[in-house]
Motif scaffolding. Structure first.
Motif, PDB file in Angstrom:
ATOM      1  N   ILE A 239      50.249  43.547  33.532  1.00  0.00           N
ATOM      2  CA  ILE A 239      49.470  43.374  34.765  1.00  0.00           C
ATOM      3  C   ILE A 239      49.693  41.953  35.264  1.00  0.00           C
ATOM      4  CG2 ILE A 239      47.152  43.378  35.771  1.00  0.00           C
ATOM      5  CD1 ILE A 239      46.311  45.276  33.481  1.00  0.00           C
ATOM      6  N   ARG A 240      50.087  41.822  36.512  1.00  0.00           N
ATOM      7  CA  ARG A 240      50.362  40.497  37.095  1.00  0.00           C
ATOM      8  C   ARG A 240      49.058  39.868  37.573  1.00  0.00           C
ATOM      9  NH1 ARG A 240      52.112  38.897  42.322  1.00  0.00           N
ATOM     10  NH2 ARG A 240      53.437  37.015  42.290  1.00  0.00           N
ATOM     11  N   VAL A 241      48.675  38.743  36.990  1.00  0.00           N
ATOM     12  CA  VAL A 241      47.376  38.137  37.274  1.00  0.00           C
ATOM     13  C   VAL A 241      47.330  37.548  38.684  1.00  0.00           C
ATOM     14  CG1 VAL A 241      45.698  36.415  36.483  1.00  0.00           C
ATOM     15  CG2 VAL A 241      47.071  37.674  34.819  1.00  0.00           C
ATOM     16  N   ALA A 242      48.458  37.091  39.195  1.00  0.00           N
ATOM     17  CA  ALA A 242      48.486  36.507  40.543  1.00  0.00           C
ATOM     18  C   ALA A 242      48.046  37.496  41.611  1.00  0.00           C
ATOM     19  CB  ALA A 242      49.877  35.970  40.854  1.00  0.00           C
ATOM     20  N   ASP A 243      48.136  38.791  41.320  1.00  0.00           N
ATOM     21  CA  ASP A 243      47.706  39.804  42.286  1.00  0.00           C
ATOM     22  C   ASP A 243      46.204  39.750  42.548  1.00  0.00           C
ATOM     23  OD1 ASP A 243      50.315  40.655  42.433  1.00  0.00           O
ATOM     24  OD2 ASP A 243      50.054  42.355  41.077  1.00  0.00           O
ATOM     25  N   TYR A 244      45.462  39.045  41.697  1.00  0.00           N
ATOM     26  CA  TYR A 244      44.007  38.957  41.850  1.00  0.00           C
ATOM     27  C   TYR A 244      43.594  37.630  42.484  1.00  0.00           C
ATOM     28  CZ  TYR A 244      44.135  42.915  38.645  1.00  0.00           C
ATOM     29  OH  TYR A 244      44.402  44.135  38.069  1.00  0.00           O
ATOM     30  N   ALA A 245      44.573  36.891  43.043  1.00  0.00           N
ATOM     31  CA  ALA A 245      44.288  35.560  43.576  1.00  0.00           C
ATOM     32  C   ALA A 245      43.258  35.596  44.705  1.00  0.00           C
ATOM     33  CB  ALA A 245      45.583  34.899  44.049  1.00  0.00           C
ATOM     34  N   ASP A 246      43.454  36.474  45.677  1.00  0.00           N
ATOM     35  CA  ASP A 246      42.525  36.536  46.808  1.00  0.00           C
ATOM     36  C   ASP A 246      41.129  36.934  46.348  1.00  0.00           C
ATOM     37  OD1 ASP A 246      44.559  35.799  48.507  1.00  0.00           O
ATOM     38  OD2 ASP A 246      45.046  37.860  49.102  1.00  0.00           O
ATOM     39  N   ALA A 247      41.051  37.918  45.469  1.00  0.00           N
ATOM     40  CA  ALA A 247      39.741  38.357  44.964  1.00  0.00           C
ATOM     41  C   ALA A 247      39.055  37.229  44.207  1.00  0.00           C
ATOM     42  CB  ALA A 247      39.922  39.573  44.058  1.00  0.00           C
ATOM     43  N   TYR A 248      39.827  36.435  43.444  1.00  0.00           N
ATOM     44  CA  TYR A 248      39.246  35.336  42.668  1.00  0.00           C
ATOM     45  C   TYR A 248      38.699  34.246  43.584  1.00  0.00           C
ATOM     46  CZ  TYR A 248      38.871  31.588  39.211  1.00  0.00           C
ATOM     47  OH  TYR A 248      38.407  30.571  38.416  1.00  0.00           O
ATOM     48  N   ARG A 249      39.437  33.953  44.646  1.00  0.00           N
ATOM     49  CA  ARG A 249      38.986  32.906  45.561  1.00  0.00           C
ATOM     50  C   ARG A 249      37.708  33.315  46.280  1.00  0.00           C
ATOM     51  NH1 ARG A 249      44.939  32.658  46.780  1.00  0.00           N
ATOM     52  NH2 ARG A 249      45.714  30.827  45.630  1.00  0.00           N
ATOM     53  N   GLN A 250      37.542  34.624  46.518  1.00  0.00           N
ATOM     54  CA  GLN A 250      36.327  35.103  47.182  1.00  0.00           C
ATOM     55  C   GLN A 250      35.153  35.192  46.223  1.00  0.00           C
ATOM     56  OE1 GLN A 250      37.199  38.815  49.155  1.00  0.00           O
ATOM     57  NE2 GLN A 250      38.880  37.950  50.357  1.00  0.00           N
ATOM     58  N   ASP A 251      35.400  35.690  44.991  1.00  0.00           N
ATOM     59  CA  ASP A 251      34.310  35.875  44.020  1.00  0.00           C
ATOM     60  C   ASP A 251      34.921  35.952  42.621  1.00  0.00           C
ATOM     61  OD1 ASP A 251      32.211  36.663  42.400  1.00  0.00           O
ATOM     62  OD2 ASP A 251      31.402  38.112  43.829  1.00  0.00           O
ATOM     63  N   PRO A 252      34.919  34.850  41.874  1.00  0.00           N
ATOM     64  CA  PRO A 252      35.542  34.849  40.543  1.00  0.00           C
ATOM     65  C   PRO A 252      34.954  35.894  39.598  1.00  0.00           C
ATOM     66  CG  PRO A 252      35.117  32.608  41.261  1.00  0.00           C
ATOM     67  CD  PRO A 252      34.448  33.517  42.260  1.00  0.00           C
ATOM     68  N   THR A 253      33.642  36.111  39.670  1.00  0.00           N
ATOM     69  CA  THR A 253      33.012  37.084  38.770  1.00  0.00           C
ATOM     70  C   THR A 253      33.476  38.502  39.085  1.00  0.00           C
ATOM     71  OG1 THR A 253      31.050  35.680  38.527  1.00  0.00           O
ATOM     72  CG2 THR A 253      30.812  38.016  37.956  1.00  0.00           C
ATOM     73  N   ALA A 254      33.509  38.842  40.373  1.00  0.00           N
ATOM     74  CA  ALA A 254      33.967  40.176  40.774  1.00  0.00           C
ATOM     75  C   ALA A 254      35.438  40.378  40.414  1.00  0.00           C
ATOM     76  CB  ALA A 254      33.757  40.376  42.271  1.00  0.00           C
ATOM     77  N   ALA A 255      36.249  39.326  40.547  1.00  0.00           N
ATOM     78  CA  ALA A 255      37.667  39.434  40.186  1.00  0.00           C
ATOM     79  C   ALA A 255      37.829  39.682  38.694  1.00  0.00           C
ATOM     80  CB  ALA A 255      38.403  38.171  40.601  1.00  0.00           C
ATOM     81  N   ALA A 256      37.020  38.986  37.869  1.00  0.00           N
ATOM     82  CA  ALA A 256      37.079  39.198  36.416  1.00  0.00           C
ATOM     83  C   ALA A 256      36.654  40.615  36.062  1.00  0.00           C
ATOM     84  CB  ALA A 256      36.187  38.188  35.706  1.00  0.00           C
ATOM     85  N   ASP A 257      35.633  41.117  36.761  1.00  0.00           N
ATOM     86  CA  ASP A 257      35.190  42.496  36.513  1.00  0.00           C
ATOM     87  C   ASP A 257      36.291  43.492  36.876  1.00  0.00           C
ATOM     88  OD1 ASP A 257      32.728  41.630  35.624  1.00  0.00           O
ATOM     89  OD2 ASP A 257      31.721  41.909  37.558  1.00  0.00           O
ATOM     90  N   GLN A 258      36.969  43.258  37.997  1.00  0.00           N
ATOM     91  CA  GLN A 258      38.025  44.174  38.424  1.00  0.00           C
ATOM     92  C   GLN A 258      39.205  44.145  37.465  1.00  0.00           C
ATOM     93  OE1 GLN A 258      38.106  46.505  41.009  1.00  0.00           O
ATOM     94  NE2 GLN A 258      39.885  47.093  39.787  1.00  0.00           N
ATOM     95  N   LEU A 259      39.607  42.954  37.022  1.00  0.00           N
ATOM     96  CA  LEU A 259      40.715  42.850  36.070  1.00  0.00           C
ATOM     97  C   LEU A 259      40.337  43.503  34.740  1.00  0.00           C
ATOM     98  CD1 LEU A 259      43.473  41.923  35.164  1.00  0.00           C
ATOM     99  CD2 LEU A 259      42.560  39.618  34.814  1.00  0.00           C
ATOM    100  N   THR A 260      39.109  43.314  34.305  1.00  0.00           N
ATOM    101  CA  THR A 260      38.639  43.952  33.069  1.00  0.00           C
ATOM    102  C   THR A 260      38.691  45.464  33.194  1.00  0.00           C
ATOM    103  OG1 THR A 260      37.173  42.083  32.601  1.00  0.00           O
ATOM    104  CG2 THR A 260      36.704  44.149  31.461  1.00  0.00           C
ATOM    105  N   GLU A 261      38.286  45.984  34.365  1.00  0.00           N
ATOM    106  CA  GLU A 261      38.333  47.431  34.585  1.00  0.00           C
ATOM    107  C   GLU A 261      39.766  47.942  34.573  1.00  0.00           C
ATOM    108  OE1 GLU A 261      37.288  51.383  35.368  1.00  0.00           O
ATOM    109  OE2 GLU A 261      36.183  49.685  34.533  1.00  0.00           O
ATOM    110  N   ASP A 262      40.689  47.202  35.148  1.00  0.00           N
ATOM    111  CA  ASP A 262      42.094  47.615  35.152  1.00  0.00           C
ATOM    112  C   ASP A 262      42.676  47.591  33.737  1.00  0.00           C
ATOM    113  OD1 ASP A 262      41.912  47.927  37.871  1.00  0.00           O
ATOM    114  OD2 ASP A 262      42.855  46.007  38.350  1.00  0.00           O
ATOM    115  N   ILE A 263      42.275  46.606  32.941  1.00  0.00           N
ATOM    116  CA  ILE A 263      42.697  46.553  31.537  1.00  0.00           C
ATOM    117  C   ILE A 263      42.174  47.769  30.788  1.00  0.00           C
ATOM    118  CG2 ILE A 263      42.402  45.308  29.365  1.00  0.00           C
ATOM    119  CD1 ILE A 263      42.349  42.710  31.044  1.00  0.00           C
TER     120      ILE A 263
END
Length: 457
Positions: free
Chosen positions: A190-214
């Motif tokens: 999974i390429r982490v850079a794909d979550y860059a925009d989501a992280y800049r908007q809401d780091p917690t939500a981005a971590a939740d989304q990456l965790t769900e994808d994992i």
């Protein structure tokens, strides 16, 4: 790193001995270059990181719970073995370590910082986001720590680091048994850079989304059962009727993996669409296996004994092999019995937790076989004073040990078939009833397969 470098070849050999088959699915993905964050399920404690690290060329830094670092010896080994402590509130003892939320957060921030530095240098870090190790075919809820580390490392480099997350599904087929099988099923990175925009908007939500994808990737690469009853039913079917559930015997562990997942899907299907059929299979299978156990038989022994056209020829060939192989078997037993038996004896005394049995057996086995073989070779050389005999003896130890184990399994199977033949002579009606039970179960399974396939599965 010195310990990691020295021990890795020894662990690779030990794993090849401990497991009958260790299969890597998508081995090329396991060699994905760093920076890389590997995430895995955690059913078998210390065995899980060993299985992965032994099969990856690049060294791996592991996140291990802080309690492993309390003992000075284990702390030295873990530190030199590339491990980083992670602190969990449930692991901390009052007065021994910081217990306030602020202190706990500070300790883990330091851990995260070490991971950022390691990944920033192109390294590989492995973490088990379930947080605990339990020997079951489940995937417990994932902690967000792995996603937070991945996103934090990329954020430090403005999402230009090139970090990837690699989900790894570890599937054990009998985790506490020596010479069992394990499938390492590697998912796409999974390429982490794909979550860059989501992280800049809401780091917690981005971590939740990456965790769900994992989590989704791990689920696709694991055998996951809903409860103990379902797991027991599926394993009973696998152990007893694998050859009848698929067209050919499984050639790879991945074939077994697919069979397990198909059976679980079929069980769920029949629970919804035809629970009576599922209940009948469960009831008749339980009764059949209970009768086999009471008579000291296996399904294989019963099935083979029920084929009179091949029974005599097979008996002669098998008996001849056993007779000719007996001297080699006895030689192997004499030279390998103690190193072989001691690891299981130590593991049973050392722990009641099944998750620790296999790692203890592996570590103790590395010691007993190394020390035992060295002592035996030295003793032979002392008496022979001839390096040629000593070399020949040393080279014979491992092959004859494996042969003795194989011979013992074949002998046990042959004795069960002899017992089945004797029961056919002494209790023919009961044995014929068993064969009818078996035929009924196979018919029900065949009908179930047709219904399942017809249902659009």
């Amino acid at each position: 790193m010195l310990f990691y470098t020295v021990m890795k070849p020894l662990v690779q050999v030990a794993l090849r001995v401990f497991f009958r088959r260790l299969e890597i699915r998508h081995r090329d993905r396991l060699q994905t270059p760093g920076p890389l964050l590997m995430v895995s399920n955690h059913p078998n404690t210390l065995m899980d990181p060993l299985v992965v690290a032994a099969n990856r060329r690049q060294s791996i830094a592991f996140l291990a719970k802080s309690t492993f670092f309390k003992n000075p010896v284990s702390r030295a080994l873990l530190t030199s073995g590339n491990s980083i402590p992670i602190y969990r509130r449930q692991d901390l003892e009052s007065g021994a370590e910081a217990t306030t939320p602020e202190q706990l957060e500070a300790q883990n921030e330091a851990t995260f910082g070490k991971c950022y530095d390691y990944l920033g240098r192109g390294g590989t870090v492995m973490i088990f986001p379930e947080g605990t190790s339990v020997s079951e075919r489940r995937l417990r809820p994932l902690k967000t720590g792995a996603a937070r580390i991945a996103l934090g490392a990329e954020a430090r480099h403005n999402f230009t680091l090139g970090l990837q997350v690699l989900p790894v599904g570890i599937n054990y087929f009998d985790p506490q048994r020596f010479r069992s099988d394990v499938l390492v099923n590697v998912a796409p990175p999974i390429r982490v850079a794909d979550y860059a925009d989501a992280y800049r908007q809401d780091p917690t939500a981005a971590a939740d989304q990456l965790t769900e994808d994992i989590r989704r990737q791990l689920e696709q690469h694991l055998v996951i059962t809903r409860d103990a009853a379902e797991d027991e039913l599926v394993q009973q079917l696998e152990r007893t009727f694998t050859g009848h559930l698929i067209n050919d015997d499984p050639r790879t562990l991945y074939d077994n993996f697919q069979l397990s997942r198909t059976l679980l899907q079929a069980v769920a299907y029949f629970e919804k669409h035809d629970p009576d059929h599922l209940g009948e299979v469960r009831e008749k299978l339980a009764a059949y296996l209970s009768d086999l156990k009471r008579l000291g038989l296996t399904d294989e022994a019963l099935e083979r004994t029920g084929r009179p056209d091949t029974r005599a020829s097979r008996a002669v060939v098998a008996g001849l092999k056993l007779v000719l192989g007996l001297p080699v078997y006895l030689y192997g037993v004499v030279n390998n019995y103690l190193p072989y038996k001691l690891p299981s004896m130590v593991a049973k005394r050392a722990t009641k937790e099944v998750e620790f049995v296999a790692p203890i057996m592996l570590v103790v086995g590395m010691i007993t076989f190394s020390v035992g073989y060295a002592a035996q070779i030295a003793l032979v050389h002392h008496f022979t004073q001839d390096w040629r005999w000593t070399l020949l003896y040393g080279l014979s130890l491992a092959p004859t040990g494996f042969y003795a184990l194989s011979y013992a399994n074949k002998l046990a199977g042959r004795l069960r078939r002899v017992r089945a033949l004797r029961l056919f002579r002494q209790q023919r009606p009961q044995m014929e009833s068993l064969l009818r039970q078996r035929a009924t179960i196979l018919r029900l399974l065949s009908e179930a397969r047709e219904a399942y396939l017809a249902g659009g599965q």
